[in-house]
Design a protein around this motif. Structure first.
Motif, mmCIF file in Angstrom:
data_model
loop_
_atom_site.group_PDB
_atom_site.id
_atom_site.type_symbol
_atom_site.label_atom_id
_atom_site.label_comp_id
_atom_site.label_asym_id
_atom_site.label_seq_id
_atom_site.Cartn_x
_atom_site.Cartn_y
_atom_site.Cartn_z
ATOM 1 N N GLN A 144 46.042 52.260 47.989
ATOM 2 C CA GLN A 144 45.880 51.077 47.052
ATOM 3 C C GLN A 144 45.304 49.792 47.034
ATOM 4 O O GLN A 144 44.113 50.213 48.347
ATOM 5 C CB GLN A 144 47.197 49.650 47.543
ATOM 6 C CG GLN A 144 47.882 49.099 46.499
ATOM 7 C CD GLN A 144 48.503 48.476 47.730
ATOM 8 O OE1 GLN A 144 49.442 47.681 48.793
ATOM 9 N NE2 GLN A 144 50.038 47.772 46.585
ATOM 10 N N ASN A 145 44.543 49.280 45.695
ATOM 11 C CA ASN A 145 43.304 48.813 45.925
ATOM 12 C C ASN A 145 43.329 47.589 46.311
ATOM 13 O O ASN A 145 45.007 46.480 46.254
ATOM 14 C CB ASN A 145 42.203 48.604 44.883
ATOM 15 C CG ASN A 145 43.059 48.250 43.512
ATOM 16 O OD1 ASN A 145 43.955 47.642 43.403
ATOM 17 N ND2 ASN A 145 43.498 49.597 42.752
ATOM 18 N N ASN A 146 42.797 46.048 46.891
ATOM 19 C CA ASN A 146 42.522 45.148 46.487
ATOM 20 C C ASN A 146 43.069 44.344 45.336
ATOM 21 O O ASN A 146 44.126 42.798 45.673
ATOM 22 C CB ASN A 146 41.271 44.548 47.139
ATOM 23 C CG ASN A 146 40.954 44.326 48.107
ATOM 24 O OD1 ASN A 146 41.637 44.842 49.623
ATOM 25 N ND2 ASN A 146 39.361 44.990 48.788
ATOM 26 N N ARG A 164 47.144 44.545 45.791
ATOM 27 C CA ARG A 164 47.761 44.020 46.576
ATOM 28 C C ARG A 164 47.418 42.227 46.471
ATOM 29 O O ARG A 164 48.833 41.656 46.589
ATOM 30 C CB ARG A 164 46.891 43.936 48.395
ATOM 31 C CG ARG A 164 46.929 45.869 48.673
ATOM 32 C CD ARG A 164 45.953 45.096 50.417
ATOM 33 N NE ARG A 164 45.635 46.571 50.222
ATOM 34 C CZ ARG A 164 44.861 47.720 50.185
ATOM 35 N NH1 ARG A 164 43.763 46.745 49.650
ATOM 36 N NH2 ARG A 164 45.127 48.218 50.904
ATOM 37 N N ARG A 165 47.053 41.859 45.192
ATOM 38 C CA ARG A 165 46.647 40.549 45.332
ATOM 39 C C ARG A 165 47.558 40.251 44.291
ATOM 40 O O ARG A 165 48.831 38.653 44.246
ATOM 41 C CB ARG A 165 44.868 40.191 44.819
ATOM 42 C CG ARG A 165 44.801 38.654 44.490
ATOM 43 C CD ARG A 165 43.883 38.583 43.373
ATOM 44 N NE ARG A 165 44.095 39.256 42.479
ATOM 45 C CZ ARG A 165 42.715 39.780 41.498
ATOM 46 N NH1 ARG A 165 41.775 40.812 42.309
ATOM 47 N NH2 ARG A 165 43.241 40.862 40.431
ATOM 48 N N TRP A 198 40.432 51.577 37.963
ATOM 49 C CA TRP A 198 41.046 52.072 39.150
ATOM 50 C C TRP A 198 41.158 53.669 39.243
ATOM 51 O O TRP A 198 41.338 54.030 40.946
ATOM 52 C CB TRP A 198 42.209 51.306 39.468
ATOM 53 C CG TRP A 198 41.342 49.733 39.704
ATOM 54 C CD1 TRP A 198 40.515 49.140 40.623
ATOM 55 C CD2 TRP A 198 42.180 48.454 38.672
ATOM 56 N NE1 TRP A 198 40.928 47.476 40.396
ATOM 57 C CE2 TRP A 198 41.437 47.417 39.626
ATOM 58 C CE3 TRP A 198 43.056 49.066 38.155
ATOM 59 C CZ2 TRP A 198 41.659 46.639 38.594
ATOM 60 C CZ3 TRP A 198 43.545 47.933 37.308
ATOM 61 C CH2 TRP A 198 43.052 46.694 37.831
#
Length: 239
Positions: free
Chosen positions: A44-46, A49-50, A26
């Protein structure tokens, strides 16, 4: 320090170790360097967040598997400083009979890069993070509970390794020193580097520009190589 805050941004933390070592899917050393300098925003990437959403459930599963109880043997989100330039925040930690144990919860949409549960066969970018945490905290091992596809849990274990930890810390210190010396990392092929360059240069808007002949030749040759590779792939697929 608050994750994402100004103080946190200036510190080298465990989550940044993989990018510094060039292992993160990332972030690149170039993109992270400019974020820590405060000239590029951190996005912030997915996957991040997950992980935040699922972390409590993963830790609850781990606690149940090891019959841990709340109290002095279980402390979540403890920040440990290494010095004025670095520190680590682990998801949880507890005191075992042989010393301090860390817990780092993860989630994975695919398990291609994960090996056999119970081993240290985890993705290299997570291994860098764990070695940094072990070095900062002085823990004897780190447990990595992970929730994978089909909501299946598994646990991996990384033992302390003084040599790997020392190499990781040394590389991170060199990176931090480069911030004060205004010596950004070299450009690389990472998508995050390309995105950072675009954000740092809003004047790039598609209009004609004069560039060095060597850069022009490299771009044209790369484009031709890409076309040839695409055609070769199509032929293989056809066969």
């Amino acid at each position: 320090p608050e994750v994402g805050g100004a103080e946190w941004l200036r510190l080298v933390t465990a989550s940044k170790a993989a990018a510094i070592l060039g292992l993160s899917p990332w972030e690149s050393p170039y993109s992270l360097w400019h974020q820590m300098k405060g000239v590029a925003e951190r996005e912030q990437n997915n996957a991040m967040r997950r992980g935040t959403y699922l972390e409590p459930a993963i830790l609850a599963w781990f606690r149940d598997q090891h019959a841990l109880v709340a109290g002095e043997f279980w402390h979540e989100q403890v920040f440990t400083p290494l010095s004025d330039w670095a520190g680590a925040t682990v998801d949880a930690q507890f005191q075992g009979v042989d010393g301090l144990h860390l817990v780092e919860a993860k989630s994975a949409a695919r398990m291609d890069e994960w090996g056999r549960p119970g081993t240290d066969e985890i993705p290299a970018y997570y291994l860098a993070q764990v070695y940094f945490q072990l070095a900062v905290t002085g823990a004897v091992r780190c447990h990595i509970p992970v929730i994978g596809p089909y909501l299946e849990f598994a646990e991996y274990v990384v033992e302390a390794d003084e040599e790997m930890q020392a190499q990781t810390i040394a590389a991170c210190k060199r990176f931090h020193d480069s911030l004060a010396n205004d010596e950004p990392p070299a450009l690389d092929k990472h998508a995050a580097t390309y995105d950072t360059v675009r954000r740092l240069h809003p004047e790039i808007d598609g209009t004609t520009a004069t560039i060095a002949p060597a850069d022009a030749a490299e771009y044209v040759n790369a484009s031709l190589d890409l076309k040839a590779a695409t055609e070769r792939e199509r032929l293989a697929k056809t066969h």
